[in-house]
Design a protein around this motif. Sequence first.
Motif, PDB file in Angstrom:
ATOM      1  N   GLN A  13      -8.090  53.283  13.212  1.00 14.58           N
ATOM      2  CA  GLN A  13      -8.506  52.340  12.042  1.00 14.58           C
ATOM      3  C   GLN A  13      -7.255  51.662  11.247  1.00 14.58           C
ATOM      4  OE1 GLN A  13     -10.470  53.346   8.130  1.00 14.58           O
ATOM      5  NE2 GLN A  13     -12.165  53.440   9.654  1.00 14.58           N
ATOM      6  N   THR A  14      -7.612  50.278  11.144  1.00 14.45           N
ATOM      7  CA  THR A  14      -6.724  49.551  10.099  1.00 14.45           C
ATOM      8  C   THR A  14      -7.409  49.113   9.143  1.00 14.45           C
ATOM      9  OG1 THR A  14      -7.261  47.249  11.004  1.00 14.45           O
ATOM     10  CG2 THR A  14      -5.434  48.653  12.343  1.00 14.45           C
ATOM     11  N   ASP A  15      -6.755  48.430   7.884  1.00 20.72           N
ATOM     12  CA  ASP A  15      -7.438  47.945   6.819  1.00 20.72           C
ATOM     13  C   ASP A  15      -8.314  46.800   7.348  1.00 20.72           C
ATOM     14  OD1 ASP A  15      -6.708  50.064   4.984  1.00 20.72           O
ATOM     15  OD2 ASP A  15      -5.020  48.992   4.431  1.00 20.72           O
ATOM     16  N   GLN A  23      -8.647  40.324  13.510  1.00 27.41           N
ATOM     17  CA  GLN A  23      -7.326  40.738  14.057  1.00 27.41           C
ATOM     18  C   GLN A  23      -6.634  39.830  15.366  1.00 27.41           C
ATOM     19  OE1 GLN A  23      -5.958  45.172  12.724  1.00 27.41           O
ATOM     20  NE2 GLN A  23      -8.173  45.314  13.538  1.00 27.41           N
ATOM     21  N   SER A  29      -1.344  44.212  12.850  1.00 22.93           N
ATOM     22  CA  SER A  29      -1.637  45.035  11.746  1.00 22.93           C
ATOM     23  C   SER A  29      -1.033  46.724  12.030  1.00 22.93           C
ATOM     24  CB  SER A  29      -3.107  45.231  11.336  1.00 22.93           C
ATOM     25  OG  SER A  29      -3.894  45.248  12.555  1.00 22.93           O
ATOM     26  N   SER A  30      -1.001  47.382  11.025  1.00 26.37           N
ATOM     27  CA  SER A  30      -0.635  48.864  11.156  1.00 26.37           C
ATOM     28  C   SER A  30      -1.842  49.552  10.866  1.00 26.37           C
ATOM     29  CB  SER A  30       0.342  49.066  10.372  1.00 26.37           C
ATOM     30  OG  SER A  30       0.096  48.967   8.993  1.00 26.37           O
ATOM     31  N   LEU A  31      -1.828  50.896  11.342  1.00 22.20           N
ATOM     32  CA  LEU A  31      -3.064  52.063  10.896  1.00 22.20           C
ATOM     33  C   LEU A  31      -3.084  51.991   9.451  1.00 22.20           C
ATOM     34  CD1 LEU A  31      -2.700  54.532  13.744  1.00 22.20           C
ATOM     35  CD2 LEU A  31      -3.911  52.409  13.777  1.00 22.20           C
ATOM     36  N   ASN A  32      -4.253  52.429   8.866  1.00 23.31           N
ATOM     37  CA  ASN A  32      -4.292  52.873   7.454  1.00 23.31           C
ATOM     38  C   ASN A  32      -4.426  54.162   7.526  1.00 23.31           C
ATOM     39  OD1 ASN A  32      -6.753  53.503   8.409  1.00 23.31           O
ATOM     40  ND2 ASN A  32      -8.049  52.000   7.204  1.00 23.31           N
ATOM     41  N   GLY A  35      -6.598  55.782   9.991  1.00 20.30           N
ATOM     42  CA  GLY A  35      -6.103  55.663  11.454  1.00 20.30           C
ATOM     43  C   GLY A  35      -5.156  56.617  11.712  1.00 20.30           C
ATOM     44  N   ARG A  61      -0.324  48.802  16.293  1.00 21.15           N
ATOM     45  CA  ARG A  61      -1.598  49.544  15.938  1.00 21.15           C
ATOM     46  C   ARG A  61      -1.714  50.622  17.117  1.00 21.15           C
ATOM     47  NH1 ARG A  61      -3.599  44.438  15.750  1.00 21.15           N
ATOM     48  NH2 ARG A  61      -5.119  43.712  16.991  1.00 21.15           N
ATOM     49  N   ASN A 179     -13.045  53.187  16.566  1.00 20.76           N
ATOM     50  CA  ASN A 179     -11.558  53.466  16.698  1.00 20.76           C
ATOM     51  C   ASN A 179     -11.348  54.709  17.153  1.00 20.76           C
ATOM     52  OD1 ASN A 179     -11.859  51.515  13.429  1.00 20.76           O
ATOM     53  ND2 ASN A 179     -10.302  51.039  15.146  1.00 20.76           N
TER      54      ASN A 179
END
Length: 207
Positions: A13-15, A23, A29-32, A35, A61, A179
């Motif tokens: 999961q990402t934000d 996306q 993007s990076s994982l939150n 994630g 990600r 995810n």
Amino acid sequence: MSVKKIYLIRHGQTDFNVRGIVQGSGVDSSLNEAGRRQAARFFAAYRHVPFDKVYTSVLQRTHQSVQGFLELGLPHEQHAGLNEISWGTREGTRITPEEDEEYHRVLQDWKAGRTHVRMEGGESPDDVAVRQRPVIELLTSRPEEETVLVCMHGRAMRVLLCQLLGYPLSQMDSFEHHNLCLYQLDYTGSLFTVRSFLDTRHLQEAV
């Protein structure tokens, strides 16, 4: 006859996932935190599997989702062919009701078999299928890699599964994803079969 085992996962999961922001391949993007927990849970559940190679897209990600395996020193290849579909001008924007109408119209086109249709400035499923084929050739032409881990993206994963299993792209929504979900496939040298469909048991404690 040896059977190649492919563990196919979607990134964690990402934000952007949480906020409903598109996306695609153009947003790296990076994982939150959730994630990262998902990635840790998957690693804990499957670290014992003797993977010969890890394949990812070029987007961070996917790298972060398999970081535990990369830290073990497993061979790793990244391929743009595994990137998410490009959503063109929609990428990086939150979905609005007006854009939803356009988005769902495109999805209906795809379900009707018009898989050449794309969002403005983006890719069609046909486009994604073409760029995935060299990666599929790699996966199927390396018998020394008996067990591989592939981490990619939701829509692109649906396209890939259609190609591997011989489904028309109009049926890609049959392949659900979450995810860090897992599909396990076997490849006999001529045929792919699914051993595990949308497996999320490893995430039961990753809330």
